[in-house]
Design a protein around this motif. Structure first.
Motif, PDB file in Angstrom:
ATOM      1  N   SER A   1      90.783 -18.224 119.203  1.00  0.00           N
ATOM      2  CA  SER A   1      91.917 -17.627 119.653  1.00  0.00           C
ATOM      3  C   SER A   1      92.913 -16.847 118.719  1.00  0.00           C
ATOM      4  O   SER A   1      93.254 -15.574 118.845  1.00  0.00           O
ATOM      5  CB  SER A   1      92.917 -18.702 120.311  1.00  0.00           C
ATOM      6  OG  SER A   1      92.461 -19.281 121.306  1.00  0.00           O
TER       7      SER A   1
ATOM      8  N   ASN B   1      90.867 -23.209 119.116  1.00  0.00           N
ATOM      9  CA  ASN B   1      92.180 -22.533 118.482  1.00  0.00           C
ATOM     10  C   ASN B   1      91.705 -21.444 117.413  1.00  0.00           C
ATOM     11  O   ASN B   1      92.271 -20.399 117.163  1.00  0.00           O
ATOM     12  CB  ASN B   1      92.765 -23.714 117.699  1.00  0.00           C
ATOM     13  CG  ASN B   1      93.659 -24.524 118.665  1.00  0.00           C
ATOM     14  OD1 ASN B   1      93.436 -24.429 119.803  1.00  0.00           O
ATOM     15  ND2 ASN B   1      93.867 -25.816 118.159  1.00  0.00           N
TER      16      ASN B   1
ATOM     17  N   ASN C   1     100.720 -24.145 118.290  1.00  0.00           N
ATOM     18  CA  ASN C   1     101.234 -23.328 119.279  1.00  0.00           C
ATOM     19  C   ASN C   1     100.416 -22.317 120.203  1.00  0.00           C
ATOM     20  O   ASN C   1     100.525 -22.195 121.267  1.00  0.00           O
ATOM     21  CB  ASN C   1     102.216 -22.170 118.725  1.00  0.00           C
ATOM     22  CG  ASN C   1     103.545 -22.914 118.519  1.00  0.00           C
ATOM     23  OD1 ASN C   1     104.520 -22.922 119.271  1.00  0.00           O
ATOM     24  ND2 ASN C   1     103.692 -23.405 117.320  1.00  0.00           N
ATOM     25  N   ILE C   2      98.985 -22.030 119.800  1.00  0.00           N
ATOM     26  CA  ILE C   2      98.056 -21.145 120.465  1.00  0.00           C
ATOM     27  C   ILE C   2      96.908 -21.952 121.202  1.00  0.00           C
ATOM     28  O   ILE C   2      96.584 -21.617 121.998  1.00  0.00           O
ATOM     29  CB  ILE C   2      97.263 -20.507 119.461  1.00  0.00           C
ATOM     30  CG1 ILE C   2      96.960 -19.010 120.275  1.00  0.00           C
ATOM     31  CG2 ILE C   2      96.112 -21.007 118.966  1.00  0.00           C
ATOM     32  CD1 ILE C   2      96.485 -17.939 119.162  1.00  0.00           C
TER      33      ILE C   2
ATOM     34  N   ASP D   1     106.451 -18.793 122.179  1.00  0.00           N
ATOM     35  CA  ASP D   1     105.589 -18.515 123.381  1.00  0.00           C
ATOM     36  C   ASP D   1     104.249 -17.960 122.971  1.00  0.00           C
ATOM     37  O   ASP D   1     104.076 -17.348 122.208  1.00  0.00           O
ATOM     38  CB  ASP D   1     106.258 -17.605 124.128  1.00  0.00           C
ATOM     39  CG  ASP D   1     105.707 -16.884 125.454  1.00  0.00           C
ATOM     40  OD1 ASP D   1     105.746 -17.373 126.437  1.00  0.00           O
ATOM     41  OD2 ASP D   1     104.753 -16.130 125.255  1.00  0.00           O
ATOM     42  N   ARG D   2     103.263 -18.547 123.604  1.00  0.00           N
ATOM     43  CA  ARG D   2     101.933 -18.217 123.561  1.00  0.00           C
ATOM     44  C   ARG D   2     101.619 -16.783 123.337  1.00  0.00           C
ATOM     45  O   ARG D   2     100.766 -16.092 122.233  1.00  0.00           O
ATOM     46  CB  ARG D   2     100.939 -18.938 124.222  1.00  0.00           C
ATOM     47  CG  ARG D   2     100.810 -20.386 123.882  1.00  0.00           C
ATOM     48  CD  ARG D   2      99.920 -21.058 125.040  1.00  0.00           C
ATOM     49  NE  ARG D   2      98.562 -20.852 124.785  1.00  0.00           N
ATOM     50  CZ  ARG D   2      97.444 -21.034 125.554  1.00  0.00           C
ATOM     51  NH1 ARG D   2      97.590 -21.116 126.877  1.00  0.00           N
ATOM     52  NH2 ARG D   2      96.347 -20.721 125.196  1.00  0.00           N
ATOM     53  N   ASN D   3     101.966 -16.338 124.356  1.00  0.00           N
ATOM     54  CA  ASN D   3     101.648 -14.725 124.463  1.00  0.00           C
ATOM     55  C   ASN D   3     102.220 -14.006 123.603  1.00  0.00           C
ATOM     56  O   ASN D   3     101.559 -13.111 122.838  1.00  0.00           O
ATOM     57  CB  ASN D   3     101.895 -14.191 125.802  1.00  0.00           C
ATOM     58  CG  ASN D   3     101.003 -14.718 127.037  1.00  0.00           C
ATOM     59  OD1 ASN D   3     100.042 -15.332 126.693  1.00  0.00           O
ATOM     60  ND2 ASN D   3     101.451 -14.235 128.220  1.00  0.00           N
TER      61      ASN D   3
ATOM     62  N   HIS E   1      99.260 -26.270 124.023  1.00  0.00           N
ATOM     63  CA  HIS E   1     100.544 -25.891 123.375  1.00  0.00           C
ATOM     64  C   HIS E   1     101.430 -27.098 122.522  1.00  0.00           C
ATOM     65  O   HIS E   1     102.187 -27.930 123.220  1.00  0.00           O
ATOM     66  CB  HIS E   1     101.756 -25.309 124.241  1.00  0.00           C
ATOM     67  CG  HIS E   1     102.834 -24.642 123.702  1.00  0.00           C
ATOM     68  ND1 HIS E   1     102.655 -23.427 123.122  1.00  0.00           N
ATOM     69  CD2 HIS E   1     103.927 -25.244 123.483  1.00  0.00           C
ATOM     70  CE1 HIS E   1     103.872 -23.446 122.546  1.00  0.00           C
ATOM     71  NE2 HIS E   1     104.763 -24.229 122.741  1.00  0.00           N
TER      72      HIS E   1
ATOM     73  N   ASP F   1      95.697 -24.644 123.973  1.00  0.00           N
ATOM     74  CA  ASP F   1      95.658 -24.463 125.314  1.00  0.00           C
ATOM     75  C   ASP F   1      96.825 -25.690 125.872  1.00  0.00           C
ATOM     76  O   ASP F   1      97.666 -25.447 126.767  1.00  0.00           O
ATOM     77  CB  ASP F   1      94.491 -25.018 126.085  1.00  0.00           C
ATOM     78  CG  ASP F   1      93.495 -23.836 126.300  1.00  0.00           C
ATOM     79  OD1 ASP F   1      93.987 -22.781 125.980  1.00  0.00           O
ATOM     80  OD2 ASP F   1      92.157 -24.098 126.435  1.00  0.00           O
TER      81      ASP F   1
END
Length: 800
Positions: free
Chosen positions: A627, A624, A548-549, A564-566, A553, A551
């Motif tokens: 991140s 990833n 999910n994180i 949602d990534r954010n 997705h 780029d």
């Protein structure tokens, strides 16, 4: 039972079974004598103290259990023996009738039970006489068969009434115990009735003996009814006032009475769990119809219990001072949920209604604690000497305790109701989860008795209190999402991430404040008390988190969580604010990277890739990783606990120790030291994989002669930038794909495991990275380190 069955009856097996039961009965009788002899002087040699009282009570209970075991065993022995003799006699009678008829020339059909006279018997004017004789023979035969059927039914009734229960063995309750327990319970539920100590002790003993027996639990609760059960529990709670502190025995307090109330409340909970456990059968094409078991409380009883739970009830003490405390029925049910193993259907139905009722009243948790009786403890099952133990006014204490031991019930309860919004999870929002996770006030000091002494206690020692119901909720969430992965579990995880991010507290507003009104403070996604269990959930879903994180997705609907990534970054940052949660996820992320690198370098991901293709794929993994760890560290930096950057600085000084830790992890995944550890695939949870990997790394940790570990696994794996680099380097080393490695890295014809490197090997490795390995190991390591820095900065951009 048919005539054919009777004529085929063999008494031998029945006598053999009777002998076996007879031997058991004699053995029980001998054991009873021995138990009596061994415990009869216990009171004389140990006359005083709590231990003595408990031992004497236990001895009495054991004697009662053994004594109650002998009668059914003896009854079964006699029943089998008598059945054998009776059926053997009836068989002889039937054989005599058949033989007599056949000797007279009659034809006997044993299957149809008919007798036919020969044609000659109807000649010479003997028609009437022949008919009468035929009828008499047939009537005699049918009478014998009816006797045999009656004997068979009688024996079956004795067997069914005495055979051991699969749950309680020979503890099955005699009818007299049910009647007496019901009589006592009905007396005690009346607050005007003042029971004797002997009556209380008798009821406690009956419930301890037979509380897990289905017939006992069902029959007593059926007569009591839901309202009566709650009234009984409320009245029991008033038998002993509770002052702050460790109460000594005296004029106003009796530890024996407190223990009695505790045991009775606990026993009533066991009975309720026993009587509400599904023991019936499912029918219909898809199992949609359910027929309850004989001793299972019907659905109407459960419906009435929920109605009673929502109703207002008055708790009145028969001893004074008068309490007259108004409570809701659910507050009197909750103490019973601490004991017994409850059926998931019961817990999710009744517990779900309890949560819905609280939500519907608009008072939050204050619904339950607005009125509290002076020195009145509603829940004695958790003890009373520790002031911080909840008094039972907030029923979520009992419910969350029960849910923490039942992942199925938690899943069903949280997903039992849904609402849909345009921006919520695809499967809908979960109102119960949203309320419990983000809106409920889990006060640590509200659930205490009333009275000036308790007010003073809470005022002076408020910091000592902790809401244990919230702790239990965290455990329940972890079980619900990690024990049985599937659509329900993923729905809960997705909702935790979504609801935490859209709540007003995530925007910095106090709980319950409408966004845009009032001042803002520090945003909070997850209640700090829940960060550890939510981190454990995140760890279990670490492969989904990375999908999910990314780029791209790369979440796969129906197989992984999809968020949602954010929102995910903000959740990770919030969890990173807790040192323990940070470390839990950091270890899981290291396990993810090691597993992913192995998947790439072993050719499982793309068997056609060369080393350059492998390196490109590894860059995605390191991106990833950076991140995730960057987001965690953003939260850690906010609260000034040790970030992985600081751990980097510390671990960089001890390169050999770093390599030993990371090398062990990589070795375990790639199978260089032990058998290859299976890496989860899409849709699998990583809980066991992560735990096993870290545990084995810790178990293999090198120790010096003083027995102290020469490196700390958790700290090493939490040093994000350094760990990212080391994982990349050592995964490439273990892959066997690096060219021109020095000869000292070969051991017995195979690649030498990192865990067995010596000082010369470390020096050779550093030289290799600066020379032949620059284009492979060097570039990959640089990218891994840069990815962490980029991830940290990206998390900061999201929060601006």
């Amino acid at each position: 039972m048919t005539l054919h069955d009777l004529l085929e009856f063999d008494a031998g097996p029945w006598h053999s079974v009777a002998d076996a039961w007879q031997r058991l009965a004699r053995g029980i009788d001998t054991a009873s004598d021995q138990l009596i002899a061994g415990t009869r002087d216990l009171g004389a040699v140990w006359p005083d103290g709590k231990g003595s009282a408990a031992a004497l009570q236990k001895a009495a209970m054991l004697r009662a259990e053994v004594e109650n075991t002998y009668p059914p065993a003896k009854a079964l022995a006699d029943a089998f023996d008598q059945h054998a003799y009776a059926m053997k006699g009836l068989r002889s009678q039937a054989e005599g009738i058949v033989a007599s008829a056949q000797q007279a020339g009659y034809t006997v059909d044993t299957a149809a039970v008919t007798i036919t006279a020969p044609a000659s018997a109807y000649m010479g004017g003997n028609l009437d006489q022949t008919g009468r004789e035929t009828g008499a023979l047939l009537n005699d035969l049918r009478t014998v068969v009816e006797y045999a059927r009656a004997q068979d039914d009688s024996t079956a009734e004795i067997i069914n009434g005495n055979v051991p229960s699969p749950r309680t063995g020979f503890g099955a309750s005699p009818p007299g115990a049910i009647a007496r327990a019901t009589e006592l319970a009905n007396k005690l539920k009346n607050p005007a009735y003042q029971p004797t100590a002997a009556e209380l002790d008798e009821l406690r003993n009956l419930i301890k003996l037979y509380g897990r027996d289905e017939a006992f639990a069902h029959d007593v609760l059926t007569v009591l009814g839901p309202q009566g059960l709650l009234q009984l529990n409320g009245t029991l709670a008033t038998y002993q006032p509770d002052n702050p502190g460790n109460d000594p025995d005296g004029l106003l307090f009796s530890n024996n009475t407190a223990d009695m109330v505790r045991d009775l409340q606990y026993g009533l909970g066991v009975m309720l769990a026993t009587a509400t456990t599904q023991t019936g059968t499912h029918g219909g094409f898809r199992g949609e119809t359910y027929t309850p078991g004989d001793h299972e409380l019907p659905s109407q009883w459960i419906t009435d219990l929920m109605a009673a739970g929502r109703s207002e009830m008055t708790v009145i003490s028969p001893y004074g001072p008068p309490q007259d405390v108004h409570v809701n029925g659910y507050q009197l049910l909750a103490p019973l949920l601490h004991s017994g193993t409850y059926d998931a259907g019961f817990l999710s139905t009744v517990g779900g209604d309890m949560v819905d009722f609280e939500m519907s009243q608009g008072k939050n948790s204050a619904l339950w604690t607005g009125e509290r009786g002076e020195y009145l403890r509603l829940d004695w099952t958790r003890g009373h000497t520790d002031n911080t133990v909840p008094a039972g006014y907030d029923p979520m204490n009992g419910l969350m305790d029960a849910l923490s031991r039942n992942g199925d019930a938690t899943r069903d309860l949280l997903t039992g109701t849904t609402t849909f919004t345009s921006d919520g999870p695809a499967d809908g929002r979960l109102p119960r989860l949203d309320y419990l996770l983000t809106d409920r006030n889990w006060s640590a000091t509200a659930d205490v008795p009333g009275g000036g002494g308790w007010l003073s206690e809470v005022t002076q020692h408020s910091d000592d209190y902790r809401n244990t119901a919230l702790d239990k909720f965290g455990i329940a969430l972890e079980h619900a999402t990690t024990e049985q992965p599937g659509p329900q579990a993923r729905h809960i995880v997705e909702s935790i991430i979504y609801e935490g991010n859209v709540d007003e507290q995530a925007m910095g507003y106090p709980n319950g404040t409408i966004p845009g009104h009032g001042q803002t403070g520090t945003p909070e996604i997850i209640n700090p008390q829940l960060r550890q269990p939510i981190a454990a959930i995140t760890s279990a879903y670490i492969f989904d988190v990375n999908l999910n994180i990314a780029d791209s997705h790369a979440a796969i609907p129906g197989q992984t969580i999809d968020v949602d990534r954010n929102h995910l970054v903000k959740l990770l940052a919030d969890l990173g604010r807790d040192q323990g949660a940070h470390d839990t996820i950091a270890k899981a992320e290291a396990a993810y990277a090691a597993g992913s690198y192995d998947n790439i370098l072993s050719g499982q991901q793309n068997p056609h890739d060369d080393i350059n293709g492998n390196l490109r794929a590894m860059e995605n993994v390191s991106h990833n990783y950076g991140s995730v760890m960057g987001a965690l560290d953003h939260g850690a930096h906010d609260v000034h606990h040790t970030t992985s950057a600081q751990q980097d600085e510390a671990t960089n000084k001890i390169i050999e120790d770093r390599y030993k830790v990371v090398g062990l992890v990589v070795d375990e995944v790639m199978g260089k030291v032990t058998g290859k550890m299976p890496v989860p695939v899409v849709g699998d949870l990583a809980k066991d994989y992560v735990n096993d990997l870290v545990t084995q790394a810790e178990e293999h940790a090198t120790v010096d002669n003083s027995g102290k570990a020469t490196y700390e696994v958790g700290a090493a794996l939490g040093a994000s930038r350094t760990t990212a680099v080391d994982l990349t380097e050592l995964s490439l080393y273990n892959s066997g794909k690096l060219d021109n490695l020095p000869d000292n890295f070969t051991e017995n014809g195979s690649l030498k495991p990192v865990s067995r490197w010596n000082e010369a090997d470390y020096q050779a490795w550093q030289q290799y990275k600066a020379g032949h390995g620059m284009s492979t190991v060097g570039n990959a390591a640089t990218h891994a380190g840069d990815s962490y820095q980029n991830g940290y900065e990206w998390a900061g951009d999201i929060f601006e």
